[in-house]
Design an enzyme around this catalytic site. Structure first.
Site, PDB file in Angstrom:
ATOM      1  N   GLY A  64       9.071  31.023  19.757  1.00 58.68           N
ATOM      2  CA  GLY A  64       8.025  30.255  20.419  1.00 58.68           C
ATOM      3  C   GLY A  64       8.549  29.412  21.573  1.00 58.68           C
ATOM      4  O   GLY A  64       9.644  29.638  22.108  1.00 58.68           O
ATOM      5  N   GLY A  92      15.731  17.113  13.244  1.00 56.18           N
ATOM      6  CA  GLY A  92      14.833  17.200  14.383  1.00 56.18           C
ATOM      7  C   GLY A  92      14.719  15.944  15.215  1.00 56.18           C
ATOM      8  O   GLY A  92      14.397  16.011  16.408  1.00 56.18           O
ATOM      9  N   ASN A 123       7.845  19.590  30.452  1.00 60.62           N
ATOM     10  CA  ASN A 123       7.460  18.565  29.479  1.00 60.62           C
ATOM     11  C   ASN A 123       7.591  17.150  30.031  1.00 60.62           C
ATOM     12  O   ASN A 123       7.330  16.182  29.324  1.00 60.62           O
ATOM     13  CB  ASN A 123       8.272  18.705  28.185  1.00 60.62           C
ATOM     14  CG  ASN A 123       9.684  18.152  28.316  1.00 60.62           C
ATOM     15  OD1 ASN A 123      10.249  18.088  29.407  1.00 60.62           O
ATOM     16  ND2 ASN A 123      10.262  17.761  27.201  1.00 60.62           N
ATOM     17  N   LYS A 140       2.027  22.335  28.621  1.00 60.43           N
ATOM     18  CA  LYS A 140       3.359  22.502  29.210  1.00 60.43           C
ATOM     19  C   LYS A 140       3.433  23.609  30.260  1.00 60.43           C
ATOM     20  O   LYS A 140       4.277  23.540  31.160  1.00 60.43           O
ATOM     21  CB  LYS A 140       4.405  22.762  28.114  1.00 60.43           C
ATOM     22  CG  LYS A 140       4.677  21.558  27.236  1.00 60.43           C
ATOM     23  CD  LYS A 140       5.806  21.845  26.260  1.00 60.43           C
ATOM     24  CE  LYS A 140       6.134  20.636  25.418  1.00 60.43           C
ATOM     25  NZ  LYS A 140       7.312  20.863  24.536  1.00 60.43           N
ATOM     26  N   LYS A 142       5.331  10.456  18.619  1.00 59.12           N
ATOM     27  CA  LYS A 142       6.278   9.372  18.414  1.00 59.12           C
ATOM     28  C   LYS A 142       6.826   8.814  19.724  1.00 59.12           C
ATOM     29  O   LYS A 142       7.584   7.848  19.728  1.00 59.12           O
ATOM     30  CB  LYS A 142       7.442   9.860  17.539  1.00 59.12           C
ATOM     31  CG  LYS A 142       7.041  10.279  16.130  1.00 59.12           C
ATOM     32  CD  LYS A 142       8.248  10.743  15.335  1.00 59.12           C
ATOM     33  CE  LYS A 142       7.860  11.258  13.954  1.00 59.12           C
ATOM     34  NZ  LYS A 142       7.309  10.191  13.098  1.00 59.12           N
ATOM     35  N   SER A 143       6.452   9.428  20.846  1.00 64.19           N
ATOM     36  CA  SER A 143       7.017   9.007  22.131  1.00 64.19           C
ATOM     37  C   SER A 143       6.753   7.542  22.463  1.00 64.19           C
ATOM     38  O   SER A 143       7.658   6.850  22.963  1.00 64.19           O
ATOM     39  CB  SER A 143       6.488   9.912  23.253  1.00 64.19           C
ATOM     40  OG  SER A 143       6.974  11.226  23.103  1.00 64.19           O
ATOM     41  N   GLN A 157      15.708  14.338  24.065  1.00 61.71           N
ATOM     42  CA  GLN A 157      14.845  14.726  25.179  1.00 61.71           C
ATOM     43  C   GLN A 157      14.119  13.512  25.733  1.00 61.71           C
ATOM     44  O   GLN A 157      13.868  13.424  26.943  1.00 61.71           O
ATOM     45  CB  GLN A 157      13.870  15.840  24.762  1.00 61.71           C
ATOM     46  CG  GLN A 157      12.831  15.483  23.723  1.00 61.71           C
ATOM     47  CD  GLN A 157      11.619  14.779  24.291  1.00 61.71           C
ATOM     48  OE1 GLN A 157      11.324  14.895  25.478  1.00 61.71           O
ATOM     49  NE2 GLN A 157      10.915  14.045  23.452  1.00 61.71           N
ATOM     50  N   THR A 173       2.921  17.287  26.262  1.00 58.62           N
ATOM     51  CA  THR A 173       3.017  18.046  25.022  1.00 58.62           C
ATOM     52  C   THR A 173       1.975  19.153  25.039  1.00 58.62           C
ATOM     53  O   THR A 173       1.234  19.332  26.002  1.00 58.62           O
ATOM     54  CB  THR A 173       2.821  17.132  23.795  1.00 58.62           C
ATOM     55  OG1 THR A 173       1.505  16.576  23.820  1.00 58.62           O
ATOM     56  CG2 THR A 173       3.837  16.000  23.796  1.00 58.62           C
ATOM     57  N   ASP A 202      13.699  19.293  27.105  1.00 56.34           N
ATOM     58  CA  ASP A 202      13.947  19.825  25.761  1.00 56.34           C
ATOM     59  C   ASP A 202      15.329  20.466  25.648  1.00 56.34           C
ATOM     60  O   ASP A 202      15.995  20.340  24.615  1.00 56.34           O
ATOM     61  CB  ASP A 202      12.882  20.853  25.386  1.00 56.34           C
ATOM     62  CG  ASP A 202      11.554  20.217  25.014  1.00 56.34           C
ATOM     63  OD1 ASP A 202      11.558  19.057  24.580  1.00 56.34           O
ATOM     64  OD2 ASP A 202      10.513  20.881  25.163  1.00 56.34           O
TER      65      ASP A 202
END
Length: 284
Positions: free
Chosen positions: A131, A250, A89, A68, A17-18, A257, A64, A104
């Protein structure tokens, strides 16, 4: 005629979506520049960085998965926060070289800033997941004086993560199953306290297994935060809202970010007065 541009790289990358986010802000700010996506496979990463170094129009890239960690060896300087998290990132052209950042952590904290600006007697967060996203979230929250309970399938991994990222902190670990089972724990008076529940996994995402979480573990007055973006209202957030808890979705972290990266790429703060319209674009 060429013009400045930034981009997002990954493998895969078409789902990102960036470009929508940065493209919207470029238009809002009246900046004559582009933001693109570029499919870069792991074996192509070094060549990609080498070629972009010589491109005078390139302002940097968002990074992404799965790049990273690998990109860290290819930049000239790594910001201390990114070094602690162990992931980059955002790569930007800076002082004639390339600098690696991690936005992030800042993006995660952005929707919590009003609450974190207050004085609390005690701050605690329960984090589901161990994670890459959890690494940034743990780093961000420990810097804000938050005591953590980190839950994962492997509690030893959770403990190793805390020992690495905040070795002097008095944090706790639990198996993922701990939060799936009901508790009769009687929470004390939470007046003046900050409590946060975070799903930092892909559980609850479309096509993934659900997050098995029992709300008896949520103290009164908590904020429930889910980093999943599809669906935007996960079953976890829907139940939190139904129970009267404040929620953060989210997209809040994703947009936050991106805003930190936008300013590094283009030298101006992201125009945030149309965030409602941006959200509609991203969810249409």
């Amino acid at each position: 005629m060429s013009k400045p541009y930034a981009e997002v790289i990954g493998d895969p990358i078409a789902h990102s979506k960036s470009p929508d986010i940065h493209g919207f802000w470029l238009k809002q700010a009246g900046i004559d520049a582009d933001y693109r996506h570029c499919h870069v496979r792991p074996e192509e990463l070094a060549d990609y960085i080498a070629k972009r170094r010589t491109d005078p129009d390139w302002r940097g890239c968002n990074v992404t998965m799965p790049h990273k960690q690998a990109v860290m060896a290819l930049v000239d300087r790594i910001d201390p926060v990114a070094a602690r998290i162990g992931a980059v990132n955002t790569v930007v052209v800076e002082n004639g070289g390339l600098a690696g950042y991690n936005t992030d952590a800042a993006g995660f904290l952005e929707p919590l800033q009003v609450e974190l600006a207050k004085t609390h007697y005690f701050r605690m967060a329960r984090i589901i997941g161990t994670g890459g996203a959890a690494r940034a979230i743990i780093t961000a929250l420990t810097d804000e004086g938050v005591v953590l309970v980190v839950a994962g399938r492997d509690p030893d991994k959770a403990r190793a993560l805390l020992d690495e990222l905040d070795p002097d902190g008095e944090h706790h670990v639990a198996p993922l199953s701990h939060f799936a089972e009901a508790t009769d724990f009687a929470f004390d008076d939470r007046e003046g306290c900050f409590d946060l529940i975070i799903n930092a996994t892909s559980l609850g995402m479309a096509g993934q297994a659900p997050l098995n979480f029992d709300f008896s573990h949520v103290p009164p007055g908590s904020i429930c935060y889910d980093i999943v973006t599809a669906p935007l209202e996960t079953p976890f957030l829907a139940e939190a809202k139904a129970r009267g808890f404040r929620t953060v979705d989210g997209l809040s972290m994703l947009i936050g970010q991106a805003a930190a990266a936008f300013e590094r790429f283009f030298g101006l703060p992201a125009p945030r007065d149309a965030d409602g319209e941006l959200r509609r674009i991203l969810t249409s």
